[in-house]
Design a protein around this motif. Structure first.
Motif, PDB file in Angstrom:
ATOM      1  N   VAL A  22      -5.782 -14.136  -8.762  1.00  0.00           N
ATOM      2  CA  VAL A  22      -4.687 -13.310  -8.178  1.00  0.00           C
ATOM      3  C   VAL A  22      -5.280 -13.099  -6.646  1.00  0.00           C
ATOM      4  O   VAL A  22      -4.744 -13.124  -5.800  1.00  0.00           O
ATOM      5  CB  VAL A  22      -3.932 -12.551  -8.848  1.00  0.00           C
ATOM      6  CG1 VAL A  22      -2.639 -11.927  -8.055  1.00  0.00           C
ATOM      7  CG2 VAL A  22      -3.227 -13.331 -10.288  1.00  0.00           C
ATOM      8  N   MET A  75      -4.468  -4.440  -8.600  1.00  0.00           N
ATOM      9  CA  MET A  75      -2.942  -4.856  -9.417  1.00  0.00           C
ATOM     10  C   MET A  75      -2.848  -6.069  -9.332  1.00  0.00           C
ATOM     11  O   MET A  75      -2.854  -6.232  -8.068  1.00  0.00           O
ATOM     12  CB  MET A  75      -1.929  -3.767  -8.726  1.00  0.00           C
ATOM     13  CG  MET A  75      -1.867  -2.385  -8.972  1.00  0.00           C
ATOM     14  SD  MET A  75      -1.322  -2.159 -10.664  1.00  0.00           S
ATOM     15  CE  MET A  75       0.461  -2.921 -10.486  1.00  0.00           C
ATOM     16  N   GLN A  82       5.378 -13.133 -11.939  1.00  0.00           N
ATOM     17  CA  GLN A  82       5.637 -12.151 -10.852  1.00  0.00           C
ATOM     18  C   GLN A  82       7.397 -12.008 -10.678  1.00  0.00           C
ATOM     19  O   GLN A  82       8.156 -12.969 -10.926  1.00  0.00           O
ATOM     20  CB  GLN A  82       5.011 -12.652  -9.440  1.00  0.00           C
ATOM     21  CG  GLN A  82       3.524 -12.365  -9.414  1.00  0.00           C
ATOM     22  CD  GLN A  82       3.039 -12.792  -8.083  1.00  0.00           C
ATOM     23  OE1 GLN A  82       3.500 -13.323  -7.169  1.00  0.00           O
ATOM     24  NE2 GLN A  82       1.434 -12.803  -8.108  1.00  0.00           N
ATOM     25  N   ILE A  86       6.618  -6.897 -14.489  1.00  0.00           N
ATOM     26  CA  ILE A  86       5.351  -6.554 -15.133  1.00  0.00           C
ATOM     27  C   ILE A  86       4.489  -5.680 -14.147  1.00  0.00           C
ATOM     28  O   ILE A  86       4.008  -4.737 -14.860  1.00  0.00           O
ATOM     29  CB  ILE A  86       4.577  -7.852 -15.057  1.00  0.00           C
ATOM     30  CG1 ILE A  86       5.272  -9.095 -15.967  1.00  0.00           C
ATOM     31  CG2 ILE A  86       3.251  -7.916 -15.664  1.00  0.00           C
ATOM     32  CD1 ILE A  86       5.471  -9.020 -17.194  1.00  0.00           C
ATOM     33  N   GLY A  87       4.528  -5.811 -13.004  1.00  0.00           N
ATOM     34  CA  GLY A  87       3.652  -4.907 -12.004  1.00  0.00           C
ATOM     35  C   GLY A  87       4.156  -3.574 -12.288  1.00  0.00           C
ATOM     36  O   GLY A  87       3.344  -2.674 -12.017  1.00  0.00           O
ATOM     37  N   HIS A 109      -4.597   1.356  -1.692  1.00  0.00           N
ATOM     38  CA  HIS A 109      -4.383   0.728  -0.250  1.00  0.00           C
ATOM     39  C   HIS A 109      -3.662  -0.973  -0.720  1.00  0.00           C
ATOM     40  O   HIS A 109      -4.324  -1.596  -1.658  1.00  0.00           O
ATOM     41  CB  HIS A 109      -6.176   0.156  -0.009  1.00  0.00           C
ATOM     42  CG  HIS A 109      -6.842   1.523   0.486  1.00  0.00           C
ATOM     43  ND1 HIS A 109      -6.647   1.837   1.648  1.00  0.00           N
ATOM     44  CD2 HIS A 109      -7.589   2.281  -0.275  1.00  0.00           C
ATOM     45  CE1 HIS A 109      -7.452   3.101   1.760  1.00  0.00           C
ATOM     46  NE2 HIS A 109      -7.997   3.407   0.739  1.00  0.00           N
ATOM     47  N   ARG A 111      -1.962  -4.295   0.183  1.00  0.00           N
ATOM     48  CA  ARG A 111      -1.747  -5.476   0.682  1.00  0.00           C
ATOM     49  C   ARG A 111      -0.566  -5.320   1.333  1.00  0.00           C
ATOM     50  O   ARG A 111       0.410  -4.944   0.932  1.00  0.00           O
ATOM     51  CB  ARG A 111      -2.094  -6.840   0.210  1.00  0.00           C
ATOM     52  CG  ARG A 111      -3.270  -6.855  -0.386  1.00  0.00           C
ATOM     53  CD  ARG A 111      -3.398  -8.487  -1.240  1.00  0.00           C
ATOM     54  NE  ARG A 111      -4.832  -8.212  -1.957  1.00  0.00           N
ATOM     55  CZ  ARG A 111      -5.512  -9.350  -2.398  1.00  0.00           C
ATOM     56  NH1 ARG A 111      -4.843 -10.589  -2.073  1.00  0.00           N
ATOM     57  NH2 ARG A 111      -6.727  -9.210  -2.588  1.00  0.00           N
ATOM     58  N   ALA A 113       1.784  -7.476   1.861  1.00  0.00           N
ATOM     59  CA  ALA A 113       2.905  -8.232   0.915  1.00  0.00           C
ATOM     60  C   ALA A 113       3.301  -7.515  -0.136  1.00  0.00           C
ATOM     61  O   ALA A 113       4.478  -7.629  -0.590  1.00  0.00           O
ATOM     62  CB  ALA A 113       2.372  -9.606   0.643  1.00  0.00           C
ATOM     63  N   PRO A 116       6.519  -3.395   0.018  1.00  0.00           N
ATOM     64  CA  PRO A 116       7.600  -3.070  -0.476  1.00  0.00           C
ATOM     65  C   PRO A 116       7.597  -2.941  -2.178  1.00  0.00           C
ATOM     66  O   PRO A 116       8.431  -2.158  -2.795  1.00  0.00           O
ATOM     67  CB  PRO A 116       8.469  -4.505  -0.198  1.00  0.00           C
ATOM     68  CG  PRO A 116       7.521  -4.970   0.980  1.00  0.00           C
ATOM     69  CD  PRO A 116       6.052  -4.819   0.613  1.00  0.00           C
TER      70      PRO A 116
HETATM   71  C1  LIG Z   1       2.521  -7.098  -6.072  1.00  0.00           C
HETATM   72  C2  LIG Z   1       2.575  -7.392  -7.505  1.00  0.00           C
HETATM   73  C3  LIG Z   1       1.584  -6.451  -8.209  1.00  0.00           C
HETATM   74  C4  LIG Z   1       3.928  -6.687  -7.915  1.00  0.00           C
HETATM   75  O1  LIG Z   1       4.049  -7.171  -9.477  1.00  0.00           O
HETATM   76  P1  LIG Z   1       5.494  -7.834  -9.872  1.00  0.00           P
HETATM   77  O2  LIG Z   1       5.334  -7.916 -11.295  1.00  0.00           O
HETATM   78  O3  LIG Z   1       5.467  -9.212  -8.787  1.00  0.00           O
HETATM   79  O4  LIG Z   1       6.551  -6.978  -9.341  1.00  0.00           O
HETATM   80  P2  LIG Z   1       7.622  -6.196 -10.059  1.00  0.00           P
HETATM   81  O5  LIG Z   1       8.727  -7.373 -10.720  1.00  0.00           O
HETATM   82  O6  LIG Z   1       7.125  -5.226 -11.156  1.00  0.00           O
HETATM   83  O7  LIG Z   1       8.632  -5.482  -9.044  1.00  0.00           O
HETATM   84  C5  LIG Z   1       9.132  -4.245  -9.115  1.00  0.00           C
HETATM   85  C6  LIG Z   1      10.141  -3.958  -7.986  1.00  0.00           C
HETATM   86  O8  LIG Z   1       9.351  -4.171  -6.914  1.00  0.00           O
HETATM   87  C7  LIG Z   1      10.314  -5.227  -6.055  1.00  0.00           C
HETATM   88  N1  LIG Z   1       9.275  -6.066  -5.400  1.00  0.00           N
HETATM   89  C8  LIG Z   1       8.197  -6.470  -6.090  1.00  0.00           C
HETATM   90  N2  LIG Z   1       7.510  -7.480  -5.201  1.00  0.00           N
HETATM   91  C9  LIG Z   1       8.176  -7.316  -4.040  1.00  0.00           C
HETATM   92  C10 LIG Z   1       8.015  -7.732  -2.519  1.00  0.00           C
HETATM   93  N3  LIG Z   1       6.848  -8.602  -2.102  1.00  0.00           N
HETATM   94  N4  LIG Z   1       8.878  -7.466  -1.816  1.00  0.00           N
HETATM   95  C11 LIG Z   1       9.988  -6.559  -2.097  1.00  0.00           C
HETATM   96  N5  LIG Z   1      10.162  -6.287  -3.183  1.00  0.00           N
HETATM   97  C12 LIG Z   1       9.242  -6.232  -4.115  1.00  0.00           C
HETATM   98  C13 LIG Z   1      11.101  -5.994  -7.018  1.00  0.00           C
HETATM   99  O9  LIG Z   1      11.936  -6.687  -6.486  1.00  0.00           O
HETATM  100  C14 LIG Z   1      11.200  -5.137  -8.107  1.00  0.00           C
HETATM  101  O10 LIG Z   1      12.466  -4.333  -7.614  1.00  0.00           O
HETATM  102  P3  LIG Z   1      13.710  -3.864  -8.455  1.00  0.00           P
HETATM  103  O11 LIG Z   1      13.198  -3.007  -9.577  1.00  0.00           O
HETATM  104  O12 LIG Z   1      14.563  -3.357  -7.754  1.00  0.00           O
HETATM  105  O13 LIG Z   1      14.047  -5.194  -9.165  1.00  0.00           O
HETATM  106  C15 LIG Z   1       2.330  -8.887  -8.019  1.00  0.00           C
HETATM  107  O14 LIG Z   1       3.859  -9.481  -7.222  1.00  0.00           O
HETATM  108  C16 LIG Z   1       1.229  -9.371  -7.510  1.00  0.00           C
HETATM  109  O15 LIG Z   1       0.254  -9.508  -8.311  1.00  0.00           O
HETATM  110  N6  LIG Z   1       1.138  -9.984  -6.135  1.00  0.00           N
HETATM  111  C17 LIG Z   1      -0.154 -10.556  -5.715  1.00  0.00           C
HETATM  112  C18 LIG Z   1      -1.432  -9.768  -5.681  1.00  0.00           C
HETATM  113  C19 LIG Z   1      -1.079  -8.572  -5.000  1.00  0.00           C
HETATM  114  O16 LIG Z   1      -0.746  -8.361  -3.726  1.00  0.00           O
HETATM  115  N7  LIG Z   1      -1.405  -7.504  -5.610  1.00  0.00           N
HETATM  116  C20 LIG Z   1      -1.321  -6.145  -4.938  1.00  0.00           C
HETATM  117  C21 LIG Z   1      -2.699  -5.693  -4.339  1.00  0.00           C
HETATM  118  S1  LIG Z   1      -2.470  -4.146  -3.425  1.00  0.00           S
END
Ligand SMILES: CC(C)(COP(=O)(O)OP(=O)(O)OC[C@H]1O[C@@H](n2cnc3c(N)ncnc32)[C@H](O)[C@@H]1OP(=O)(O)O)[C@@H](O)C(=O)NCCC(=O)NCCS
Length: 145
Positions: A22, A75, A82, A86-87, A109, A111, A113, A116
């Motif tokens: 990821v 994370m 996604q 889960i996150g 810190h 990213r 994206a 939010p």
């Molecule tokens: C970022 C990440 C960890 C989030 O985990 P996820 O399982 O996809 O997110 P969740 O489903 O738990 O989201 C929880 C809430 O945040 C919101 N959310 C998650 N990602 C979002 C985004 N990019 N923009 C807006 N809202 C977002 C969801 O809509 C949800 O809101 P709700 O409770 O109102 O429904 C995951 O998408 C990921 O691994 N992304 C790629 C790698 C990355 O960027 N990691 C973080 C490095 S700092």
């Protein structure tokens, strides 16, 4: 589906594999670049969410970054999983561990994206921080626990 810590070598292999898939592979980073020097430190807390078929679908880690402060790092949620909470579950688990350790503040810190996602979890942007691989802006975020 359950939240746990990796214990066995197989657990850790799956844990690091998801981190790599990821957070590193999409930017053509070499295998091994997903690991940090303090990963093996006993004070570093690793978390993973495991699906019923044994697939590791979410990971994250916590370490103390100050006497009262914890930092969340690495994370990552499997692309197929996604946006399904889960996150949020992994982050809540890490925050619970931070509170259990008496920490009162969490930083990370993020990213760009993912900002939010962390705002939804109660974090606020403090300031812009580094740019990873020359292309991914990061933001320092903070939350009181
Ligand atoms: C970022 C990440 C960890 C989030 O985990 P996820 O399982 O996809 O997110 P969740 O489903 O738990 O989201 C929880 C809430 O945040 C919101 N959310 C998650 N990602 C979002 C985004 N990019 N923009 C807006 N809202 C977002 C969801 O809509 C949800 O809101 P709700 O409770 O109102 O429904 C995951 O998408 C990921 O691994 N992304 C790629 C790698 C990355 O960027 N990691 C973080 C490095 S700092």
């Amino acid at each position: 589906m359950h939240l746990t810590q990796p214990h066995t070598p197989a657990d850790f292999a799956a844990y690091y594999q998801l981190r790599y898939q990821v957070l590193r592979q999409p930017w053509n980073q070499p295998e091994g670049s997903e690991r940090a020097d303090d990963d093996p430190d006993p004070a570093t807390f690793h978390a993973m969410l495991v699906a019923d078929d044994g697939t590791v679908v979410g990971v994250g880690r916590l370490h103390a970054s100050g006497p009262q402060q914890g930092q969340m790092r690495y994370m990552a949620v499997h692309p197929d999983w996604q946006g399904q909470g889960i996150g949020q579950q992994v982050l809540t688990y890490l925050e619970a561990e931070a509170r259990r350790r008496g920490l009162t503040e969490s930083i990370l810190h993020a990213r760009q994206a993912a900002v939010p996602f962390y705002e939804r979890a109660g974090y606020s942007v403090v300031a812009p921080s580094h740019t990873l691989f020359g292309t991914i802006p990061h933001f320092l975020m903070q939350k009181y626990l």
